[in-house]
Scaffold this motif. Structure first.
Motif, PDB file in Angstrom:
ATOM      1  N   SER A 128       0.850  -1.199  -0.053  1.00  0.00           N
ATOM      2  CA  SER A 128       0.046   0.095   0.309  1.00  0.00           C
ATOM      3  C   SER A 128       0.896   1.266  -0.133  1.00  0.00           C
ATOM      4  O   SER A 128       0.151   2.354   0.076  1.00  0.00           O
ATOM      5  N   ARG A 129       2.073   1.168  -0.155  1.00  0.00           N
ATOM      6  CA  ARG A 129       2.943   2.358  -0.100  1.00  0.00           C
ATOM      7  C   ARG A 129       4.261   2.350  -0.989  1.00  0.00           C
ATOM      8  O   ARG A 129       4.419   1.289  -1.432  1.00  0.00           O
ATOM      9  N   ASP A 130       4.644   3.437  -1.360  1.00  0.00           N
ATOM     10  CA  ASP A 130       5.728   3.470  -2.286  1.00  0.00           C
ATOM     11  C   ASP A 130       7.232   3.744  -1.497  1.00  0.00           C
ATOM     12  O   ASP A 130       7.199   4.220  -0.540  1.00  0.00           O
ATOM     13  N   TYR A 131       8.189   2.889  -1.708  1.00  0.00           N
ATOM     14  CA  TYR A 131       9.435   3.002  -1.502  1.00  0.00           C
ATOM     15  C   TYR A 131      10.252   3.728  -2.061  1.00  0.00           C
ATOM     16  O   TYR A 131      10.656   3.578  -3.479  1.00  0.00           O
ATOM     17  N   VAL A 132      10.874   5.094  -1.523  1.00  0.00           N
ATOM     18  CA  VAL A 132      11.698   5.859  -2.472  1.00  0.00           C
ATOM     19  C   VAL A 132      12.790   6.347  -1.733  1.00  0.00           C
ATOM     20  O   VAL A 132      12.915   5.904  -0.335  1.00  0.00           O
ATOM     21  N   GLN A 133      13.720   6.898  -2.567  1.00  0.00           N
ATOM     22  CA  GLN A 133      15.001   7.368  -2.019  1.00  0.00           C
ATOM     23  C   GLN A 133      14.798   8.616  -1.469  1.00  0.00           C
ATOM     24  O   GLN A 133      13.987   9.580  -1.952  1.00  0.00           O
ATOM     25  N   PRO A 134      15.782   9.160  -0.557  1.00  0.00           N
ATOM     26  CA  PRO A 134      15.398  10.474   0.062  1.00  0.00           C
ATOM     27  C   PRO A 134      15.471  11.753  -0.933  1.00  0.00           C
ATOM     28  O   PRO A 134      14.823  12.839  -0.540  1.00  0.00           O
ATOM     29  N   GLN A 135      16.015  11.644  -2.116  1.00  0.00           N
ATOM     30  CA  GLN A 135      16.125  12.926  -2.947  1.00  0.00           C
ATOM     31  C   GLN A 135      15.010  13.072  -3.402  1.00  0.00           C
ATOM     32  O   GLN A 135      14.729  14.206  -3.829  1.00  0.00           O
ATOM     33  N   TRP A 136      13.889  11.891  -3.537  1.00  0.00           N
ATOM     34  CA  TRP A 136      12.733  12.346  -4.086  1.00  0.00           C
ATOM     35  C   TRP A 136      12.212  13.459  -3.209  1.00  0.00           C
ATOM     36  O   TRP A 136      11.296  14.416  -3.762  1.00  0.00           O
ATOM     37  N   VAL A 137      12.183  13.492  -2.052  1.00  0.00           N
ATOM     38  CA  VAL A 137      11.474  14.550  -1.201  1.00  0.00           C
ATOM     39  C   VAL A 137      12.071  15.804  -1.255  1.00  0.00           C
ATOM     40  O   VAL A 137      11.162  16.952  -1.576  1.00  0.00           O
ATOM     41  N   PHE A 138      13.330  16.022  -1.569  1.00  0.00           N
ATOM     42  CA  PHE A 138      14.083  17.286  -1.972  1.00  0.00           C
ATOM     43  C   PHE A 138      13.647  17.837  -3.088  1.00  0.00           C
ATOM     44  O   PHE A 138      13.438  18.908  -3.383  1.00  0.00           O
ATOM     45  N   ASP A 139      13.805  16.954  -4.111  1.00  0.00           N
ATOM     46  CA  ASP A 139      13.139  17.383  -5.562  1.00  0.00           C
ATOM     47  C   ASP A 139      11.876  17.594  -5.751  1.00  0.00           C
ATOM     48  O   ASP A 139      11.467  18.855  -6.368  1.00  0.00           O
ATOM     49  N   CYS A 140      10.962  16.927  -4.954  1.00  0.00           N
ATOM     50  CA  CYS A 140       9.639  17.407  -5.051  1.00  0.00           C
ATOM     51  C   CYS A 140       9.370  18.832  -4.280  1.00  0.00           C
ATOM     52  O   CYS A 140       8.576  19.826  -4.760  1.00  0.00           O
ATOM     53  N   ILE A 141      10.189  19.143  -3.249  1.00  0.00           N
ATOM     54  CA  ILE A 141      10.033  20.500  -2.642  1.00  0.00           C
ATOM     55  C   ILE A 141      10.655  21.544  -3.517  1.00  0.00           C
ATOM     56  O   ILE A 141      10.002  22.707  -3.505  1.00  0.00           O
ATOM     57  N   ASN A 142      11.760  21.301  -4.250  1.00  0.00           N
ATOM     58  CA  ASN A 142      12.392  22.367  -5.016  1.00  0.00           C
ATOM     59  C   ASN A 142      11.244  22.482  -6.476  1.00  0.00           C
ATOM     60  O   ASN A 142      11.374  23.557  -6.751  1.00  0.00           O
ATOM     61  N   ALA A 143      10.628  21.452  -6.842  1.00  0.00           N
ATOM     62  CA  ALA A 143       9.580  21.620  -7.848  1.00  0.00           C
ATOM     63  C   ALA A 143       8.534  22.218  -7.647  1.00  0.00           C
ATOM     64  O   ALA A 143       7.553  22.427  -8.533  1.00  0.00           O
ATOM     65  N   PRO A 159      19.535  13.651 -11.921  1.00  0.00           N
ATOM     66  CA  PRO A 159      20.597  14.580 -11.184  1.00  0.00           C
ATOM     67  C   PRO A 159      19.867  15.470 -10.256  1.00  0.00           C
ATOM     68  O   PRO A 159      18.617  15.781 -10.616  1.00  0.00           O
ATOM     69  N   HIS A 160      20.411  15.868  -9.136  1.00  0.00           N
ATOM     70  CA  HIS A 160      19.815  16.751  -8.128  1.00  0.00           C
ATOM     71  C   HIS A 160      20.203  18.212  -8.586  1.00  0.00           C
ATOM     72  O   HIS A 160      21.251  18.712  -8.255  1.00  0.00           O
ATOM     73  N   LEU A 161      19.268  18.867  -8.976  1.00  0.00           N
ATOM     74  CA  LEU A 161      19.282  20.150  -9.469  1.00  0.00           C
ATOM     75  C   LEU A 161      19.169  21.178  -8.381  1.00  0.00           C
ATOM     76  O   LEU A 161      18.668  21.041  -7.548  1.00  0.00           O
ATOM     77  N   SER A 162      20.172  21.960  -8.620  1.00  0.00           N
ATOM     78  CA  SER A 162      20.077  23.481  -7.510  1.00  0.00           C
ATOM     79  C   SER A 162      18.922  24.063  -7.839  1.00  0.00           C
ATOM     80  O   SER A 162      19.187  24.668  -8.898  1.00  0.00           O
ATOM     81  N   PRO A 163      18.156  24.551  -6.710  1.00  0.00           N
ATOM     82  CA  PRO A 163      17.209  25.729  -7.019  1.00  0.00           C
ATOM     83  C   PRO A 163      17.775  26.982  -6.957  1.00  0.00           C
ATOM     84  O   PRO A 163      17.185  28.171  -7.361  1.00  0.00           O
ATOM     85  N   PHE A 164      19.093  27.030  -6.423  1.00  0.00           N
ATOM     86  CA  PHE A 164      19.784  28.512  -6.427  1.00  0.00           C
ATOM     87  C   PHE A 164      20.381  29.131  -7.617  1.00  0.00           C
ATOM     88  O   PHE A 164      20.908  29.925  -7.866  1.00  0.00           O
TER      89      PHE A 164
END
Length: 582
Positions: A383-398, A415-420
């Protein structure tokens, strides 16, 4: 001439009078170099670089006004008292007078930096503008170990950790976080507090290496000032949301190293109490409503509504608050717990973790996403998705919920893109940034150009489509006016013809004139309509497709011209043969 007469020296002017070297300043203030450095750090006095260096380039220069500013500082007298106190203690210990030494230790002079904070930052917005280095320094020392030889005490580290967690709890509660980026140095955060962008860096939750070439005394002096500054800022921010400062934490959670969760619970509990108080006050106001005069039926209720309107949130805060709304996350033990707990709660999510003090267990069926960083799992929940931590930070930046297929366990992460970084200003837009832009446009239900095309193509196509419709309407109106003028002109010619022949004028039926004009204009109209349809189809195309279409049209026209030339040649040959046979 008197024996002790000495002629007056030449008066100093220019840079020699305006600037003073560091050794001269220390001698002028009659303090040691370490005390002079501390005083300059506390007061915000920095070296200057005069155009003409009177004493040479190998000296450090200060402005004379800054040194006079330090001369009248009350803190300077405190430092002198502390120096005299240390001499007394040292003298008592050397003479083995334990009673005197113990009495002196109980009367150690102390000082505070409160007046310096109010002096350097007369307005609260000034302190927010100068908060970047303060937060970075406090978060750095919160992650360092206690080292006696460098005078880094455990009490100071605990104080830094408490201040940093109080700041994170406020940002999380008010949903002011805007950007997050994970780098080799640490994790960069950016928040929007009262219209000011505050950016700070926190180290990774790893064992810190203490380099030997760093002057920790100067860093500790800066830290002493920054601790006082951040305490004032946290006090003001907590009072702005009607919370008591410093917060009182649950000792059980504090013992389990769940300080941030304890602060979050404290804030939520105060909000619930505040909500209950507001409901009770509204009930009382409703009861008092009958006792108000008739000309002021809603005076007290308007006061409550105005107070609620003052706390209205802006659009960005509302978007941040609802990004992870109605989503539940569970953190495995191998992921950075404090960072994820901070960012997920700041964007409206509910978090638990593996360990003591967690609000709910891993087997909870309401969990939507489990953050893991191991290639294999002992057991999985469907019933749940198993994701890596980068997904959380990319969702926040997008600012959207990204698809989880690329962030599954065992996948190679995008690639983990910089929002700055402004990709358009830099001149290079990564491929994954284009993908995120299309997902954002799909979430907003907008239209973007096809891959390989440009934004100008879509904008120009839409503008040309509107212009084409307007031009076609104008062309139809002009054709109608031309047709009417042709009808009138034909009638006029008929009248002239009848008058020349001497016959009686009989006006022709308008229908016959219209038929005659229509026969002349049919071919032109059909050609015009064909061209209009062709232009309308070209308007909706992108620039590249339009050029390709025009090239195809040119090639077709050339083929048609070659075919026409062949046919004319064949006709000419046939004609020449007939003439020769005759």
């Amino acid at each position: 001439m008197p024996k002790h007469y000495r002629p007056a020296g030449k008066k100093k002017e220019g840079n020699a009078a305006r600037y003073i070297t560091r050794s001269q300043a220390v001698k002028y203030l009659q303090v040691s170099l370490s005390v002079f450095r501390r005083l300059c750090i506390f007061k915000g006095v920095f070296p200057r670089d005069p155009k003409k260096k009177v004493k040479g380039n190998h000296h450090t220069y200060y402005h004379m006004k800054d040194i006079l500013f330090l001369k009248h500082e009350p803190l300077l007298e405190k430092f002198r008292e502390m120096r005299a106190y240390e001499k007394k203690v040292k003298k008592a210990v050397s003479k083995k007078n334990k009673d005197l030494a113990e009495r002196l230790l109980t009367r150690k002079p102390t000082y505070t930096l409160d007046m310096l904070i109010r002096e350097r930052y007369p307005k609260f917005i000034d302190s927010l503008r100068d908060l970047d280095d303060c937060l970075t320094m406090v978060h750095l020392f919160a992650a360092l170990p206690a080292i006696e030889r460098e005078n880094i005490q455990a009490e100071r580290i605990h104080n830094c950790r408490g201040l940093s967690l109080e700041w994170q709890a406020y940002i999380s509660r008010t949903h002011k976080l805007r950007k997050v980026f994970i780098s080799v140095k640490g994790i960069y955060y950016q928040a929007d507090v009262e219209g000011q962008k505050v950016t700070w860096l926190t180290p990774h939750a790893l064992q810190q290496v203490m380099p030997q070439d760093v002057d920790y005394k100067i860093m500790l002096t800066f830290l002493e000032f920054y601790e006082t500054l951040l305490g004032f800022v946290n006090l003001r921010l907590y009072h702005s949301i009607n919370l008591k400062y410093p917060p009182i934490l649950d000792p059980r959670l504090k013992a389990l190293a769940a300080d941030l969760y304890a602060l979050t619970r404290y804030v939520d509990a105060k909000d619930q109490t505040k909500g209950a108080n507001i409901e009770e006050s509204e009930l009382r106001l409703a009861q008092l409503q009958h006792q108000l005069p008739a000309n002021e039926p809603g005076a007290l209720m308007n006061l409550v509504e105005n107070a609620a309107d003052e706390n209205d949130e802006d659009e960005e805060t509302k978007a941040c608050k609802t990004l992870f709304k109605d989503m539940t996350f569970f953190l495995s033990r191998e992921v950075p717990r404090e960072s994820l707990l901070f960012v997920i709660t700041a964007f409206g999510g509910v978090v638990s973790w593996e360990g003591d003090g967690a609000p709910f267990e891993e087997s909870n069926q309401s969990i939507n996403y489990q953050i893991v960083d191991r290639p294999t799992q002992s057991h999985r929940f469907i019933s749940r998705d198993y994701v890596q931590p980068q997904w959380v930070f990319d969702c926040i930046n997008a600012w959207i919920i990204l698809p989880t297929e690329d962030y599954m366990v065992g996948r190679v992460l995008p690639p983990h893109l910089s929002p700055f970084v402004d990709n358009e200003a830099e001149g290079y837009v990564p491929e994954y940034a284009e993908t995120i832009k299309r997902l954002q446009a799909a979430a907003r239900k907008e239209i973007l150009p096809m891959p390989g095309a440009e934004q100008d193509d879509l904008e120009n196509a839409q503008n040309l489509l509107v212009e084409g419709i307007i031009d076609r309407t104008k062309a139809k109106e002009a054709a109608e006016r031309k047709r009417k003028m042709s009808i009138l002109q034909e009638q006029y010619h008929q009248e002239l013809k009848m008058e020349v022949e001497g016959t009686q004028y009989t006006s022709l039926p308008t229908t016959e004139i219209k038929k005659k004009i229509a026969e002349d204009t049919d071919d032109n109209a059909l050609q015009q309509f064909a061209e209009d349809d062709d232009n309308m189809s070209k308007v909706a195309m992108s620039r590249k497709k339009r050029r390709l279409y025009e090239a195809m049209k040119i090639s077709q026209a050339r083929k048609k011209a070659s075919v026409d030339t062949l046919e004319t040649r064949k006709k000419n040959i046939k004609k020449s043969k007939k003439t020769t046979s005759e």
